[in-house]
Design a protein around this motif. Structure first.
Motif, PDB file in Angstrom:
ATOM      1  N   TYR A  56       0.794  -1.224   0.000  1.00 44.43           N
ATOM      2  CA  TYR A  56       0.000   0.000   0.000  1.00 44.43           C
ATOM      3  C   TYR A  56       0.834   1.285   0.000  1.00 44.43           C
ATOM      4  N   ARG A  57       2.141   1.182  -0.098  1.00 45.56           N
ATOM      5  CA  ARG A  57       2.945   2.411  -0.024  1.00 45.56           C
ATOM      6  C   ARG A  57       2.557   3.361  -1.161  1.00 45.56           C
ATOM      7  N   PRO A  58       2.396   4.655  -0.885  1.00 49.35           N
ATOM      8  CA  PRO A  58       1.976   5.604  -1.915  1.00 49.35           C
ATOM      9  C   PRO A  58       3.131   5.961  -2.841  1.00 49.35           C
ATOM     10  N   SER A  59       2.795   6.337  -4.063  1.00 48.79           N
ATOM     11  CA  SER A  59       3.775   6.807  -5.029  1.00 48.79           C
ATOM     12  C   SER A  59       3.726   8.328  -5.101  1.00 48.79           C
ATOM     13  N   ARG A  60       4.857   8.918  -5.399  1.00 45.96           N
ATOM     14  CA  ARG A  60       4.924  10.368  -5.510  1.00 45.96           C
ATOM     15  C   ARG A  60       4.049  10.835  -6.676  1.00 45.96           C
ATOM     16  N   PRO A  61       3.188  11.843  -6.469  1.00 48.21           N
ATOM     17  CA  PRO A  61       2.342  12.320  -7.568  1.00 48.21           C
ATOM     18  C   PRO A  61       3.180  12.935  -8.680  1.00 48.21           C
ATOM     19  N   ARG A  62       2.625  12.975  -9.855  1.00 49.38           N
ATOM     20  CA  ARG A  62       3.321  13.504 -11.024  1.00 49.38           C
ATOM     21  C   ARG A  62       2.606  14.747 -11.550  1.00 49.38           C
ATOM     22  N   PHE A  63       3.379  15.786 -11.787  1.00 52.50           N
ATOM     23  CA  PHE A  63       2.869  17.037 -12.334  1.00 52.50           C
ATOM     24  C   PHE A  63       3.556  17.296 -13.675  1.00 52.50           C
ATOM     25  N   SER A  64       2.812  17.848 -14.602  1.00 52.99           N
ATOM     26  CA  SER A  64       3.395  18.226 -15.889  1.00 52.99           C
ATOM     27  C   SER A  64       2.619  19.397 -16.480  1.00 52.99           C
ATOM     28  N   VAL A  65       3.337  20.279 -17.172  1.00 55.06           N
ATOM     29  CA  VAL A  65       2.730  21.419 -17.854  1.00 55.06           C
ATOM     30  C   VAL A  65       2.520  21.023 -19.309  1.00 55.06           C
ATOM     31  N   THR A  66       1.284  21.108 -19.779  1.00 55.93           N
ATOM     32  CA  THR A  66       0.971  20.692 -21.151  1.00 55.93           C
ATOM     33  C   THR A  66       0.811  21.871 -22.104  1.00 55.93           C
ATOM     34  N   THR A  67       0.280  23.009 -21.618  1.00 54.76           N
ATOM     35  CA  THR A  67       0.142  24.188 -22.477  1.00 54.76           C
ATOM     36  C   THR A  67       0.446  25.438 -21.668  1.00 54.76           C
ATOM     37  N   ALA A  68       0.818  26.499 -22.375  1.00 52.28           N
ATOM     38  CA  ALA A  68       1.100  27.786 -21.737  1.00 52.28           C
ATOM     39  C   ALA A  68       0.587  28.901 -22.634  1.00 52.28           C
ATOM     40  N   ALA A  69       0.077  29.935 -21.999  1.00 58.58           N
ATOM     41  CA  ALA A  69      -0.391  31.123 -22.726  1.00 58.58           C
ATOM     42  C   ALA A  69       0.095  32.359 -21.980  1.00 58.58           C
ATOM     43  N   ILE A  70       0.608  33.325 -22.732  1.00 63.30           N
ATOM     44  CA  ILE A  70       1.056  34.592 -22.160  1.00 63.30           C
ATOM     45  C   ILE A  70       0.234  35.705 -22.792  1.00 63.30           C
ATOM     46  N   MET A  89      -0.672  35.281 -17.254  1.00 63.71           N
ATOM     47  CA  MET A  89      -0.347  34.028 -17.924  1.00 63.71           C
ATOM     48  C   MET A  89      -1.361  32.953 -17.532  1.00 63.71           C
ATOM     49  N   GLN A  90      -1.393  31.912 -18.322  1.00 62.39           N
ATOM     50  CA  GLN A  90      -2.257  30.770 -18.028  1.00 62.39           C
ATOM     51  C   GLN A  90      -1.529  29.492 -18.406  1.00 62.39           C
ATOM     52  N   PHE A  91      -1.559  28.519 -17.493  1.00 64.69           N
ATOM     53  CA  PHE A  91      -0.901  27.239 -17.738  1.00 64.69           C
ATOM     54  C   PHE A  91      -1.899  26.109 -17.492  1.00 64.69           C
ATOM     55  N   THR A  92      -1.792  25.072 -18.305  1.00 62.07           N
ATOM     56  CA  THR A  92      -2.553  23.848 -18.064  1.00 62.07           C
ATOM     57  C   THR A  92      -1.632  22.871 -17.367  1.00 62.07           C
ATOM     58  N   LEU A  93      -1.992  22.529 -16.143  1.00 64.22           N
ATOM     59  CA  LEU A  93      -1.177  21.657 -15.308  1.00 64.22           C
ATOM     60  C   LEU A  93      -1.889  20.326 -15.148  1.00 64.22           C
ATOM     61  N   LEU A  94      -1.228  19.256 -15.582  1.00 61.31           N
ATOM     62  CA  LEU A  94      -1.786  17.910 -15.454  1.00 61.31           C
ATOM     63  C   LEU A  94      -1.228  17.267 -14.189  1.00 61.31           C
ATOM     64  N   ILE A  95      -2.134  16.836 -13.310  1.00 61.48           N
ATOM     65  CA  ILE A  95      -1.750  16.200 -12.050  1.00 61.48           C
ATOM     66  C   ILE A  95      -2.222  14.752 -12.096  1.00 61.48           C
ATOM     67  N   ARG A  96      -1.304  13.837 -11.860  1.00 65.12           N
ATOM     68  CA  ARG A  96      -1.630  12.407 -11.991  1.00 65.12           C
ATOM     69  C   ARG A  96      -1.206  11.661 -10.742  1.00 65.12           C
ATOM     70  N   ASN A  97      -2.082  10.758 -10.293  1.00 61.04           N
ATOM     71  CA  ASN A  97      -1.767   9.851  -9.193  1.00 61.04           C
ATOM     72  C   ASN A  97      -1.419   8.497  -9.800  1.00 61.04           C
ATOM     73  N   PRO A  98      -0.126   8.123  -9.845  1.00 55.76           N
ATOM     74  CA  PRO A  98       0.257   6.883 -10.526  1.00 55.76           C
ATOM     75  C   PRO A  98       0.004   5.617  -9.719  1.00 55.76           C
ATOM     76  N   ASN A  99      -0.357   5.755  -8.461  1.00 57.26           N
ATOM     77  CA  ASN A  99      -0.517   4.573  -7.618  1.00 57.26           C
ATOM     78  C   ASN A  99      -1.875   3.929  -7.853  1.00 57.26           C
ATOM     79  N   SER A 100      -1.878   2.599  -7.927  1.00 60.04           N
ATOM     80  CA  SER A 100      -3.125   1.866  -8.196  1.00 60.04           C
ATOM     81  C   SER A 100      -3.847   1.451  -6.928  1.00 60.04           C
ATOM     82  N   ARG A 101      -3.270   1.740  -5.742  1.00 66.02           N
ATOM     83  CA  ARG A 101      -3.901   1.298  -4.494  1.00 66.02           C
ATOM     84  C   ARG A 101      -4.134   2.433  -3.508  1.00 66.02           C
ATOM     85  N   SER A 102      -3.654   3.633  -3.797  1.00 60.63           N
ATOM     86  CA  SER A 102      -3.808   4.719  -2.833  1.00 60.63           C
ATOM     87  C   SER A 102      -4.395   5.948  -3.515  1.00 60.63           C
ATOM     88  N   SER A 103      -5.110   6.737  -2.745  1.00 56.62           N
ATOM     89  CA  SER A 103      -5.626   8.019  -3.211  1.00 56.62           C
ATOM     90  C   SER A 103      -4.863   9.129  -2.507  1.00 56.62           C
TER      91      SER A 103
END
Length: 221
Positions: A56-70, A89-103
């Motif tokens: 059940y150990r959690p995984s570090r969440p993943r963040f990524s920037v997909t688009t940017a507007a100035i 400015m405006q950024f689209t930030l994708l946040i992902r939880n890669p773990n299959s057993r933890s929220s």
């Protein structure tokens, strides 16, 4: 005859002593059994805890920037001693939880943009988020709108980079997060996310800008 009787009495076995060693041994046996059972229980509990942690150990969440507007990024300096930057400015930030057993749950989030280690937009609060196992969500905050005081070096460097057409920006997200893994709940932990990116800018052009390369996001939680 007297000599034989003396010899016989000398070699006669000593009387048996009841108690003593046998009683001490009988008193120690339950204590030894208890200690062995306790050690076995501790070892078993440790093995179970290790297995549950690995599962059940959690995984570090993943963040990524997909688009940017100035939409704007200008120096509003009246003098070198009163340098300031006004940007939207405006950024689209994708946040992902890669773990299959933890929220994971995020709270008290805010974001701002930095240039050369100094903020060029005021912090903007973000809504709390809950990501179930394997879930991903995107947020697109609009940052800026107010002038932010900066050092003279930052104002000059930003003007130079804009003229060159490439600006190195850092999107910073701070807040706190906690995990829920099966029956386990973690405490709230401080979170610091930094996404470094190179964006292309053109004079007189506003809106979406190209991201040069792959923005790199680091998550500390």
């Amino acid at each position: 005859m007297a000599e034989e009787e003396a010899t016989t009495s000398y070699h006669s076995p000593p009387p048996k002593i009841h108690g003593g060693v046998s009683k001490v041994a009988s008193r120690r046996s339950p204590v030894r059994v208890f200690i062995i059972a306790l050690l076995a229980l501790v070892i078993l509990a440790g093995v179970v805890a290790l297995v549950l942690y690995l599962v059940y150990r959690p995984s570090r969440p993943r963040f990524s920037v997909t688009t940017a507007a100035i939409y704007s990024i200008t120096n509003t300096s009246s003098s070198p001693a009163a340098a300031a930057v006004s940007a939207t400015m405006q950024f689209t930030l994708l946040i992902r939880n890669p773990n299959s057993r933890s929220s994971v749950r995020y709270d008290r989030l805010s974001a701002h943009v930095a240039y050369r280690g100094e903020a060029i937009t005021p912090p903007v609060p973000l809504p709390p988020l809950v990501l179930e196992s394997g879930m991903a969500v995107s947020v697109s905050p609009v940052l800026g709108g107010a002038a932010v005081p900066v050092s003279a070096n930052v104002a000059a460097g930003l003007a130079t980079d804009k003229a060159y057409g490439v600006v190195a920006l850092r999107l910073v997200v701070v807040g706190r997060g906690k995990y829920k893994s099966g029956p386990f709940h973690s405490r709230w932990n401080s979170m610091y996310v930094r996404c470094d990116m190179l964006v292309g800018v053109r004079k007189g052009v506003t809106g979406q800008v190209p991201l040069l390369g792959n923005p790199d996001c680091h998550v500390d939680i």
